[in-house]
Design a protein around this motif. Structure first.
Motif, short mmCIF file in Angstrom:
data_model
loop_
_atom_site.label_atom_id
_atom_site.label_comp_id
_atom_site.label_asym_id
_atom_site.label_seq_id
_atom_site.Cartn_x
_atom_site.Cartn_y
_atom_site.Cartn_z
N SER A 396 0.93 -1.07 -0.02
CA SER A 396 -0.10 0.07 -0.11
C SER A 396 0.78 1.27 0.01
O SER A 396 1.94 1.26 0.41
N ILE A 397 0.47 2.41 -0.82
CA ILE A 397 1.17 3.54 -0.81
C ILE A 397 0.27 4.80 -0.74
O ILE A 397 -1.06 4.70 -1.10
N GLN A 398 0.86 5.76 0.30
CA GLN A 398 0.09 7.00 0.22
C GLN A 398 -0.21 7.81 -0.69
O GLN A 398 0.73 7.87 -1.85
N GLN A 399 -1.20 8.54 -0.94
CA GLN A 399 -1.67 9.34 -2.23
C GLN A 399 -0.64 10.40 -2.50
O GLN A 399 -0.49 10.71 -3.70
N THR A 400 0.15 11.15 -1.67
CA THR A 400 1.05 12.13 -1.97
C THR A 400 2.27 11.53 -2.58
O THR A 400 2.76 12.21 -3.64
N GLU A 401 2.71 10.42 -2.32
CA GLU A 401 3.89 9.66 -3.12
C GLU A 401 3.33 9.29 -4.49
O GLU A 401 4.18 9.39 -5.42
N CYS A 402 2.01 8.92 -4.42
CA CYS A 402 1.41 8.58 -5.76
C CYS A 402 1.44 9.81 -6.77
O CYS A 402 1.84 9.52 -7.90
N PHE A 403 0.95 10.99 -6.16
CA PHE A 403 0.90 11.98 -7.10
C PHE A 403 2.36 12.78 -7.47
O PHE A 403 2.49 13.24 -8.51
N GLU A 404 3.52 12.52 -6.69
CA GLU A 404 4.75 13.03 -6.94
C GLU A 404 4.95 12.04 -8.04
O GLU A 404 5.71 12.43 -8.92
N ALA A 405 4.89 10.67 -8.15
CA ALA A 405 5.16 9.87 -9.27
C ALA A 405 4.46 10.22 -10.36
O ALA A 405 5.03 10.06 -11.52
N ALA A 406 3.35 10.50 -10.10
CA ALA A 406 2.51 11.07 -11.42
C ALA A 406 3.12 11.99 -12.13
O ALA A 406 3.13 12.24 -13.39
N LEU A 407 3.60 13.18 -11.41
CA LEU A 407 4.22 14.22 -11.98
C LEU A 407 5.32 14.00 -12.81
O LEU A 407 5.78 14.47 -13.64
N GLN A 408 6.40 12.85 -12.25
CA GLN A 408 7.33 12.57 -12.86
C GLN A 408 7.14 11.91 -14.02
O GLN A 408 7.69 12.05 -15.22
N PHE A 409 5.91 11.08 -14.22
CA PHE A 409 5.32 10.48 -15.27
C PHE A 409 5.12 11.31 -16.20
O PHE A 409 5.32 11.32 -17.44
N ALA A 410 4.11 12.42 -16.03
CA ALA A 410 3.56 13.17 -16.79
C ALA A 410 4.64 14.06 -17.38
O ALA A 410 4.65 14.70 -18.82
N ARG A 411 5.61 14.50 -16.91
CA ARG A 411 6.63 15.52 -17.21
C ARG A 411 7.73 14.70 -17.94
O ARG A 411 8.67 15.56 -18.65
N THR A 412 7.81 13.29 -18.14
CA THR A 412 8.57 12.75 -19.11
C THR A 412 7.94 12.10 -19.89
O THR A 412 8.35 12.17 -21.26
N GLU A 413 6.74 11.28 -19.61
CA GLU A 413 6.13 10.27 -20.87
C GLU A 413 5.00 11.44 -21.42
O GLU A 413 4.46 10.79 -22.41
N GLY A 414 4.50 12.46 -20.92
CA GLY A 414 3.49 13.16 -21.51
C GLY A 414 2.00 13.08 -21.09
O GLY A 414 1.27 13.77 -21.31
N ILE A 415 1.74 11.73 -20.64
CA ILE A 415 0.47 11.32 -20.19
C ILE A 415 0.13 11.67 -18.67
O ILE A 415 0.94 11.51 -17.91
N ILE A 416 -0.78 12.29 -18.53
CA ILE A 416 -1.29 12.45 -17.22
C ILE A 416 -2.21 11.54 -16.63
O ILE A 416 -3.32 11.15 -17.18
N PRO A 417 -1.67 10.65 -15.72
CA PRO A 417 -2.44 9.41 -15.43
C PRO A 417 -3.73 9.89 -14.43
O PRO A 417 -3.65 10.64 -13.76
N ALA A 418 -4.63 8.70 -14.52
CA ALA A 418 -5.52 8.85 -13.59
C ALA A 418 -5.21 8.77 -12.14
O ALA A 418 -4.10 7.96 -11.96
N PRO A 419 -5.70 8.87 -11.29
CA PRO A 419 -4.99 8.78 -9.88
C PRO A 419 -4.96 7.41 -9.47
O PRO A 419 -4.01 7.06 -8.58
N GLU A 420 -5.87 6.36 -10.13
CA GLU A 420 -5.59 4.97 -9.66
C GLU A 420 -4.08 4.59 -10.11
O GLU A 420 -3.58 3.55 -9.38
N PRO A 421 -3.83 4.39 -11.34
CA PRO A 421 -2.66 4.11 -11.79
C PRO A 421 -1.51 4.76 -11.20
O PRO A 421 -0.27 4.16 -11.25
N THR A 422 -1.68 5.84 -10.62
CA THR A 422 -0.26 6.61 -9.92
C THR A 422 0.06 5.62 -9.00
O THR A 422 1.46 5.54 -8.52
N HIS A 423 -0.49 4.70 -8.27
CA HIS A 423 -0.27 3.63 -7.35
C HIS A 423 0.80 2.73 -7.94
O HIS A 423 2.02 2.51 -7.49
N ALA A 424 0.62 2.42 -9.34
CA ALA A 424 1.37 1.40 -9.99
C ALA A 424 2.63 2.12 -10.37
O ALA A 424 3.93 1.49 -10.61
#
Length: 487
Positions: A396-424
């Motif tokens: 299990s992972i907290q949502q702030t770590e997930c959204f930090e990961a989402a920004l890294q992903f969005a700013r490199t891969e260009g896709i803004i993920p839904a909140p659910e897959p930010t956990h993956a």
């Protein structure tokens, strides 16, 4: 209860719904996406839409426990499910066949967006400085923007083929409700959706998407059903939960002969339909000569994780590869990591069959995190069974770590993920950084189940610094676990 669920359609809509020969004109766009993806190196252009769904139960050394009747606690008969589902979906729910043919009419609609791209996250790898390869199977190219269409389309088609006129459902993040609304309008069905109150308030554009496709949408708990009225009487400010919304939809289906219930996750036939994801991905990776060392997906009810992982589990059971499987859930709703493995209801009111699953208790109401699709008290019985067999891990992972990961992903891969897959994504970044530490050149595969275009309010809260980590109350969890029926 009235079941005239929406205004009359424009004349063109029923004609479209009954004339699927119109759909091939869109295949040019599909071909275009495939050609672009091949040039970009994201997946081979010769992979087609699967012709069969895969049933993991056929290959398990120990079969999962049966569902039980909520009144008698005896194993369900097919007739017990008849008030909720058409015959063919009941058969798929209970079968141990290895493969089920996908109807041509369903594949015709799948071809609007399938096959979906498998993309190597080279820019994210570079940012992390990892020797690992990171691939993501991206399901956000569907009309509704997530993997949910993979089961919404066959569920709508089987109901329409059985002469059903109305379908009802619940939705957490709104992605399932959107997908079923889209599929229903294609096949001429009326669709009514109970959207979890917290999500209804957070994501108005998901509601508008459902309504654009002709669905009628209620916030849950609502005053439309007896279950909803009881819940509101107990807590007028309830944020709702998937368990509550399921109770409302099931009540309507069970009390109206012309209405059936559709579920977006949890059940065997739903996970079965989602295996188009993993079947495609196997071919795509084989064509570029890679096999995964780690397969990671978020889990709420379990359909997105199972859809990618199950075909790879088949290959592992057959000795053809040996990946690890990691399910990631929110810390505020840690079903696999904190729940108990027991028979429990799938809904709050106790209207559904009893399922042997990892559960936090059907009374458990998770805090309103932004990953609304993961706010479910139970895990799919089949995934729970596989977890008990030791075939997969969970974290299990907290949502702030997930959204930090989402920004890294969005700013490199260009896709803004839904909140659910930010956990993956967050779990994959942990894995990739561990590879950086050890020097291992692992192949990491992520289930990227949808985009976050209707979730920007959540990103706004994170970017403003207003997002906080939420956890479950141990006292509340103890109380809800105590309410699990004794079977």
């Amino acid at each position: 209860m009235a079941t005239a669920l929406r205004p009359p359609r424009l004349p063109a809509v029923p004609e479209q719904a009954s004339s699927l020969h119109r759909l091939p004109k869109y295949r040019v766009a599909v071909t275009g996406r495939r050609s672009f993806a091949a040039r970009a190196g994201s997946y081979p252009g010769n992979v087609g839409v699967p012709k069969q769904w895969y049933n993991l139960i056929a290959d398990l050394p120990v079969k999962p426990p049966p569902m039980l009747h909520p009144g008698t606690h005896q194993p369900l008969n097919p007739s017990d499910l008849a008030p909720l589902f058409p015959d063919e979906l009941i058969r798929q729910e209970l079968t141990e066949e290895r493969f089920i043919d996908i109807p041509d009419e369903v594949r015709d609609v799948y071809e609007l967006w399938r096959p979906t791209p498998l993309i190597r996250a080279k820019r994210l790898e570079k940012l992390l400085g990892t020797p690992a390869k990171i691939y993501y199977k991206y399901e956000g190219t569907s009309p509704a923007g997530s993997h949910k269409g993979n089961t919404a389309v066959p569920q709508a088609w089987y109901n329409a083929a059985a002469g059903v006129k109305n379908v009802v459902t619940e939705t957490g993040a709104g992605q399932w409700g959107s997908a079923l609304s889209f599929a229903s309008t294609l096949f001429g069905l009326n669709c009514e959706v109970w959207q979890v109150r917290a999500s209804y308030d957070q994501k108005p554009y998901r509601r508008l998407m459902m309504e654009t496709w002709g669905a009628k949408v209620h916030p849950s708990p609502s005053d439309v059903t007896e279950a909803g009225r009881k819940l509101l009487a107990a807590d007028p400010a309830s944020p709702g939960s998937l368990g509550m919304a399921i109770s409302e939809a099931v009540e309507v289906a069970a009390t109206n002969a012309d209405t059936k219930y559709c579920l977006g996750s949890v059940l065997n036939h739903v996970l079965l339909h989602q295996t188009v994801i993993g079947e495609e991905c196997l071919e795509q990776l084989a064509a570029i000569g890679d096999t995964p060392d780690v397969v990671i997906g978020c889990t709420g009810g379990g359909s997105n994780f199972g859809g990618l992982a199950f075909p790879f589990m088949r290959e592992k059971l057959a000795g053809r590869m040996s990946p690890q499987f990691k399910a990631v859930e929110p810390a505020a709703c840690p079903t696999l990591t904190k729940g108990v493995y027991a028979y429990d209801y799938g809904d709050t009111a106790g209207l559904t069959p009893l399922m042997k699953m990892h559960t936090l208790g059907h009374d458990f109401v998770p805090d309103p995190i932004h990953a609304g699709g993961l706010r479910y008290h139970g895990m799919a019985p089949l995934i729970s069974h596989v977890y008990e067999l030791g075939f997969m891990e969970a974290m299990s992972i907290q949502q702030t770590e997930c959204f930090e990961a989402a920004l890294q992903f969005a700013r490199t891969e260009g896709i803004i993920p839904a909140p659910e897959p930010t956990h993956a994504i967050a779990a994959a970044i942990r894995e990739a950084l561990e590879c950086k530490r050890t020097g291992e050149e692992k192949v990491i595969l992520i289930a990227m189940c949808g985009h976050g275009h209707f979730d920007l309010a959540a990103y706004d809260r994170y970017l403003r610094g207003d997002m906080i980590d939420l956890s479950h109350s141990s006292e509340k969890l103890k109380e809800s676990l105590g309410a699990i029926p004794k079977v």
